[in-house]
Design a protein around this motif. Sequence first.
Motif, PDB file in Angstrom:
ATOM      1  N   MET A 150       0.906  -1.122   0.053  1.00 25.02           N
ATOM      2  CA  MET A 150      -0.151   0.048  -0.063  1.00 25.02           C
ATOM      3  C   MET A 150       0.965   1.098   0.020  1.00 25.02           C
ATOM      4  SD  MET A 150      -3.286  -0.888  -0.195  1.00 25.02           S
ATOM      5  CE  MET A 150      -4.216   0.716   0.907  1.00 25.02           C
ATOM      6  N   SER A 151       1.685   1.362   0.840  1.00 22.86           N
ATOM      7  CA  SER A 151       2.737   2.574   0.778  1.00 22.86           C
ATOM      8  C   SER A 151       3.354   2.762  -0.412  1.00 22.86           C
ATOM      9  CB  SER A 151       4.047   2.226   1.749  1.00 22.86           C
ATOM     10  OG  SER A 151       3.638   1.949   3.024  1.00 22.86           O
ATOM     11  N   ALA A 167       0.914   4.244  -2.848  1.00 16.41           N
ATOM     12  CA  ALA A 167       0.765   5.604  -2.364  1.00 16.41           C
ATOM     13  C   ALA A 167       1.752   6.656  -2.745  1.00 16.41           C
ATOM     14  CB  ALA A 167       0.689   5.653  -0.806  1.00 16.41           C
ATOM     15  N   LEU A 206      -5.128   2.874  -5.036  1.00 14.37           N
ATOM     16  CA  LEU A 206      -5.929   3.019  -3.760  1.00 14.37           C
ATOM     17  C   LEU A 206      -7.390   3.335  -3.802  1.00 14.37           C
ATOM     18  CD1 LEU A 206      -3.109   5.356  -2.173  1.00 14.37           C
ATOM     19  CD2 LEU A 206      -3.267   2.938  -2.004  1.00 14.37           C
ATOM     20  N   ALA A 258      -4.543   8.427   0.205  1.00 12.39           N
ATOM     21  CA  ALA A 258      -3.456   8.008   1.173  1.00 12.39           C
ATOM     22  C   ALA A 258      -3.636   8.189   2.443  1.00 12.39           C
ATOM     23  CB  ALA A 258      -2.059   7.978   0.616  1.00 12.39           C
ATOM     24  N   LYS A 286      -1.550   7.386   9.189  1.00 15.76           N
ATOM     25  CA  LYS A 286      -2.091   7.426   7.754  1.00 15.76           C
ATOM     26  C   LYS A 286      -1.033   6.876   6.889  1.00 15.76           C
ATOM     27  CE  LYS A 286      -6.003   9.026   9.335  1.00 15.76           C
ATOM     28  NZ  LYS A 286      -6.806   8.084   9.953  1.00 15.76           N
ATOM     29  N   LEU A 287      -1.585   6.360   5.779  1.00 20.07           N
ATOM     30  CA  LEU A 287      -0.577   5.646   4.678  1.00 20.07           C
ATOM     31  C   LEU A 287      -0.162   6.714   4.400  1.00 20.07           C
ATOM     32  CD1 LEU A 287      -0.017   3.143   2.924  1.00 20.07           C
ATOM     33  CD2 LEU A 287      -1.967   3.785   1.267  1.00 20.07           C
ATOM     34  N   SER A 288      -0.322   8.061   4.045  1.00 15.13           N
ATOM     35  CA  SER A 288       0.346   9.271   3.570  1.00 15.13           C
ATOM     36  C   SER A 288       1.692   9.683   4.381  1.00 15.13           C
ATOM     37  CB  SER A 288      -0.473  10.668   3.409  1.00 15.13           C
ATOM     38  OG  SER A 288      -0.964  10.622   4.915  1.00 15.13           O
ATOM     39  N   ALA A 344       4.182   7.055   3.068  1.00 15.61           N
ATOM     40  CA  ALA A 344       4.627   7.005   1.465  1.00 15.61           C
ATOM     41  C   ALA A 344       5.759   8.340   1.663  1.00 15.61           C
ATOM     42  CB  ALA A 344       3.215   7.317   0.757  1.00 15.61           C
TER      43      ALA A 344
END
Length: 144
Positions: free
Chosen positions: A15-16, A19, A66, A70, A126-128, A131
């Motif tokens: 997922m990273s 993103a 996604l 993200a 958070k994923l952001s 990333a």
Amino acid sequence: MLKLTNIADYAVVLMSRLALGGNRLNAQDLSLLTGIPLPTVSKVLHLLSRSGVLVAHRGVAGGYTLARGAEAISIADIIEAVDGPIAVTHCADTETSDCCIDHTCNVRPHWQVINGAVRGALDDVKLSALAAPAGGCSAGHKEA
């Protein structure tokens, strides 16, 4: 020791990577970019898309993107997508328990509080943030 499964770890890595760019990436590309074996990538992508955090696109230009930004996907979302509900202990996740000391345990209610704190902490990341370059700040956050 509290430890994530390998599948959850791989899910966060994949997922990273997704993103980082706006392009669709297929399982083979993600395997090459992350070093995760292709069969494992395929399995994890299936779990993530089935849970709704990824969107699978079919066809020649297919791949994965996604499902939302993200900044709107938490690490808790990713872990729960592949491993199910986050639970530090078995009794923190269920109303009933098969524990042999369940009827005399005075700690069980406290595990639910601890479990909520752990889940909350993972939900706050958070994923952001993952990333973003190491040592940098994620979108929407200013350095002090």
